[in-house]
Design an enzyme around this catalytic site. Structure first.
Site, PDB file in Angstrom:
ATOM      1  N   CYS A   2       0.856  -1.357   0.025  1.00  0.00           N
ATOM      2  CA  CYS A   2      -0.159  -0.121  -0.102  1.00  0.00           C
ATOM      3  C   CYS A   2       0.986   1.338   0.003  1.00  0.00           C
ATOM      4  CB  CYS A   2      -1.028   0.082   1.448  1.00  0.00           C
ATOM      5  SG  CYS A   2      -1.929  -1.659   1.319  1.00  0.00           S
ATOM      6  N   ARG A  27       4.732   0.270  -6.116  1.00  0.00           N
ATOM      7  CA  ARG A  27       4.817  -0.358  -5.042  1.00  0.00           C
ATOM      8  C   ARG A  27       3.754  -1.812  -5.324  1.00  0.00           C
ATOM      9  NH1 ARG A  27       6.848   2.600  -0.569  1.00  0.00           N
ATOM     10  NH2 ARG A  27       5.726   1.375   1.023  1.00  0.00           N
ATOM     11  N   TRP A  73      -3.103  -2.721  -1.575  1.00  0.00           N
ATOM     12  CA  TRP A  73      -2.571  -4.082  -1.900  1.00  0.00           C
ATOM     13  C   TRP A  73      -3.257  -5.084  -1.258  1.00  0.00           C
ATOM     14  CZ3 TRP A  73       0.238  -8.248  -0.359  1.00  0.00           C
ATOM     15  CH2 TRP A  73       0.569  -9.428  -1.147  1.00  0.00           C
ATOM     16  N   ASN A  99      -1.440   1.819   5.825  1.00  0.00           N
ATOM     17  CA  ASN A  99      -0.869   0.691   5.165  1.00  0.00           C
ATOM     18  C   ASN A  99      -0.372  -0.095   6.282  1.00  0.00           C
ATOM     19  OD1 ASN A  99       1.334  -0.635   3.914  1.00  0.00           O
ATOM     20  ND2 ASN A  99       2.821   1.124   3.677  1.00  0.00           N
ATOM     21  N   GLY A 100      -0.350  -1.469   6.279  1.00  0.00           N
ATOM     22  CA  GLY A 100       0.114  -2.219   7.447  1.00  0.00           C
ATOM     23  C   GLY A 100      -1.034  -3.367   7.488  1.00  0.00           C
ATOM     24  N   GLU A 478      18.104 -16.628 -10.204  1.00  0.00           N
ATOM     25  CA  GLU A 478      17.728 -15.350 -10.359  1.00  0.00           C
ATOM     26  C   GLU A 478      17.021 -15.040 -11.715  1.00  0.00           C
ATOM     27  OE1 GLU A 478      16.860 -12.740  -8.875  1.00  0.00           O
ATOM     28  OE2 GLU A 478      16.988 -11.210 -10.175  1.00  0.00           O
ATOM     29  N   LYS A 482      13.157 -14.083 -12.504  1.00  0.00           N
ATOM     30  CA  LYS A 482      13.108 -12.777 -13.338  1.00  0.00           C
ATOM     31  C   LYS A 482      11.957 -13.310 -14.400  1.00  0.00           C
ATOM     32  CE  LYS A 482      13.899 -10.182 -11.831  1.00  0.00           C
ATOM     33  NZ  LYS A 482      14.550  -9.782 -10.509  1.00  0.00           N
ATOM     34  N   GLU A 485       8.356 -13.944 -12.915  1.00  0.00           N
ATOM     35  CA  GLU A 485       7.428 -12.877 -12.105  1.00  0.00           C
ATOM     36  C   GLU A 485       6.985 -11.776 -13.401  1.00  0.00           C
ATOM     37  OE1 GLU A 485       9.539 -10.127  -9.492  1.00  0.00           O
ATOM     38  OE2 GLU A 485      11.452 -10.335 -10.403  1.00  0.00           O
ATOM     39  N   HIS A 501      17.923 -35.989 -10.967  1.00  0.00           N
ATOM     40  CA  HIS A 501      17.414 -36.500  -9.843  1.00  0.00           C
ATOM     41  C   HIS A 501      16.136 -36.285  -9.706  1.00  0.00           C
ATOM     42  CE1 HIS A 501      21.337 -37.750  -8.439  1.00  0.00           C
ATOM     43  NE2 HIS A 501      21.707 -36.607  -8.715  1.00  0.00           N
ATOM     44  N   LYS A 596       6.388  -3.883  -4.797  1.00  0.00           N
ATOM     45  CA  LYS A 596       7.583  -3.817  -5.020  1.00  0.00           C
ATOM     46  C   LYS A 596       8.320  -3.804  -3.276  1.00  0.00           C
ATOM     47  CE  LYS A 596      11.857  -2.211  -6.729  1.00  0.00           C
ATOM     48  NZ  LYS A 596      12.296  -3.270  -7.511  1.00  0.00           N
TER      49      LYS A 596
END
Ligand code: M6R
Length: 601
Positions: A2, A27, A73, A99-100, A478, A482, A485, A501, A596
């Site tokens: 948020c 964000r 969010w 926010n939280g 990584e 990338k 996402e 395996h 973010k």
């Protein structure tokens, strides 16, 4: 997650708040809203979806020179107009954004608000209803606000307006980021300074469990018990142009291209003007030297940087190092050494999982160092030491330049650690980083080639595997993150030797497998693994270096010090992911479901 903005000044607040919210879009959010105080009361606008939808809904309305805004969010309650912020008290007198996460909201509802009909499913709404219920009992707003906040368990950044007072925004904070900005006859509120750079560069930091009474001509900071606190302002060094896309279509591509500059910036910041060598704060050097083991704590891409960091600390500085996923470490702590040093890596410096660990290790009296891109962030304020990655604001949700900057700072830490112990590493980090910046530039200039690889391997695939060994194993993890996402292709990064395996069962005709081979001592091994998947029908793409190349490899990287190749081998992986996502019509900078700055656990 948020984002919060607020404004009190002489101008109409609507456009200023909307611009601020747009700056916070990075964000991640799923609904947005603003509230403005004017002569007729409070005007409230909120919508599910993008800020553009909110703007359409507001149209020509939206009057008032005081207001607050929010991007949400979803955590408690689905993304919807009802759950979007701002939320209002029953009488409509108070309007609030948050926010939280309020952990005890159900209990507060039962205890204080049993007869209040809530309009939303959010944890947030209890806060505004509590303020109203205390104000109705005769407390002044400052008291009612502080009392409500003192009942909350969890994290919050809050801004509240009162219909009967168009010259005040009440803000409060605990564990979630929030700043107050001051200017000439204007005050602002923002989750991130970059949201209000168009108004001021002067900000005031708010500490946990403090409130600020924000007025147009000044602010007052108080503790929750009402004690007044004096606090100086600071001037942010973020340039507004750093937060714009310029000629680029996407922040992600701009940020990939910025990597050579970031590395050169890091060289400058960590180079001693006198002898040209690395310069680290003596206290950090001592803490590193004293520690018998380093514990690197991080999430996502920063965790991947930590994996490379561990290799550097062990191979260059001879320091035993463990890397842990923050959210795992938080509830499943391993056996610790006698004298550990905790290193938190976080682009945002706000990641709740990391902060949870930091709080715990501080309680135990252990020393901590934050490696972050955001000075003044929560992890910076709370750790004993900070190393800044100097990458400039990273806006795209997918981390690129912050990741390479984190590894570059680790290389400096490792070199300094080696020097402090008199270890001859045989290379100079400053020189090597200079070569890396040049190599990155060469790779960024090969966008057509990267786009072609994306076209040949990723445009139509459902899944994709990345394999590597040693340092390359960390980079392929990584690369896979990338790709998944931003393009939503199911992608995984594996150690080359591990495929047979289990995972090799997934290889079918045409399955793309990207093999990265930059480490000479395992070049033959990983090439063997690549042959194994080709034999089962895989469409193999090989990224090698001048030292490991063979005919037919798709991308050949310039030679640099092998230990530092992750800094350049990730560049093609970033670009390939970018073009794959672009082709598939994905929202490259704001991928679905992601935020973010992940400020909730
Ligand atoms: O701000 P942080 O570095 O602590 O964030 C950690 C992760 O959330 C972050 O790296 C995430 O994985 C990125 N979206 C990856 O691109």
């Amino acid at each position: 997650m948020c984002g919060i903005v607020g404004y009190i000044g002489n101008n109409q607040a609507k456009d200023i708040l909307i611009k601020g919210l747009q700056k916070l879009e990075y964000r991640g959010y799923d609904s947005a809203g603003i509230a403005l105080v004017n002569d007729s009361g409070v005007e409230l606008h909120k919508e599910k979806g993008r800020i553009a939808a909110l703007e359409d809904a507001i149209g020509k309305e939206g009057k008032g020179t005081t207001g607050i805004g929010h991007t949400r969010w979803a955590t408690h309650g689905a993304p919807s107009r009802e759950n979007a912020h701002p939320h209002q008290s029953i009488s409509g007198r108070f309007t609030l954004v948050h926010n939280g996460v309020i952990e005890n909201y159900q209990q507060l509802k039962r205890e204080y608000l049993a007869d209040v009909n809530m309009a939303s499913e959010t944890d947030t709404e209890v806060i505004v209803q509590l303020v109203e219920s205390f104000a109705e009992k005769g407390e002044n707003i400052d008291e009612a606000f502080r009392r409500a906040l003192s009942l909350l368990h969890g994290s919050y950044a809050i801004a509240l307006i009162d219909k009967e007072d168009n010259d005040t925004i009440y803000v409060g904070k605990n564990k979630s980021p929030l700043l107050v900005g001051v200017g000439d006859d204007v005050s602002v509120v923002a989750s991130d300074a970059m949201a209000m750079l168009h108004i001021t560069k002067e900000f005031v930091e708010i500490m946990d469990q403090e409130i600020v009474i924000v007025k147009q001509d000044g602010i007052q900071v108080k503790k929750l018990d009402g004690t007044v606190v004096e606090r100086d302002t600071f001037t942010t060094d973020i340039d507004e142009s750093d937060t714009e896309k310029g000629t680029y279509n996407h922040f992600m591509l701009k940020e990939i291209d910025e990597q050579p500059f970031v590395i050169r910036n890091i060289i400058q910041k960590y180079q001693d003007d006198d002898d040209g060598d690395i310069k680290l704060d003596n206290a950090i050097r001592a803490a590193l030297n004293d520690a018998d083991r380093l514990y690197v704590i991080a999430a996502g891409t920063s965790y991947h940087a930590g994996l490379v960091g561990k290799e550097l600390m062990e191979k260059v500085a001879d320091k035993p190092t463990e890397v842990h996923i923050a959210s795992e470490f938080l509830y499943n702590e391993p056996l610790l050494s006698k004298n550990p040093l905790f290193i938190f890596i976080s682009q945002s410096g706000e990641t709740a999982d990391c902060r949870g660990v930091l709080v715990n290790v501080k309680e135990k009296g252990y020393k901590s160092l934050t490696i972050t891109n955001v000075p003044g962030s929560t992890l910076t304020r709370e750790a004993d030491f900070t190393l800044h990655t100097h990458a400039g604001p990273e806006i795209a949700v997918a981390s690129t330049k912050a990741y390479t900057a984190q590894m570059a700072v680790f290389s400096i830490l490792a070199m300094d650690g080696a020097r402090a112990q008199g270890i001859n590493t045989g290379f100079n980090a400053i020189n090597e980083l200079g070569l890396i910046a040049n190599a990155m530039e060469t790779l960024c200039d090969q966008k057509d080639r990267m786009e072609q690889v994306a076209r040949d391997y990723m445009f139509d695939t459902r899944n994709c595997f990345f394999i590597g060994r040693a340092m390359d194993y960390h980079v392929v993890q990584e690369g896979a993150l990338k790709l998944k996402e931003i393009s939503y292709i199911q992608a995984e990064g594996f150690a080359g030797g591990e495929l047979k395996h289990g995972t090799i069962a997934l290889i079918e005709d045409g399955t793309p497998v990207v093999g990265v081979t930059t480490q000479e001592h395992v070049n033959a091994n990983i090439r063997g693994n690549i042959q194994e998947v080709i034999a089962r029908g895989a469409n193999a793409c090989i990224i090698s270096t001048e030292a490991t190349k063979e005919e037919g490899d798709n991308i050949v990287l310039p030679n640099i010090n092998e230990l530092l190749t992750p800094l350049i081998s990730v560049v093609p992986l970033q670009l390939i992911s970018y073009y794959a996502a672009l082709h598939r019509g994905c929202d490259v900078d704001k991928p679905r479901n992601l935020a973010k700055s992940v400020t909730v656990e």
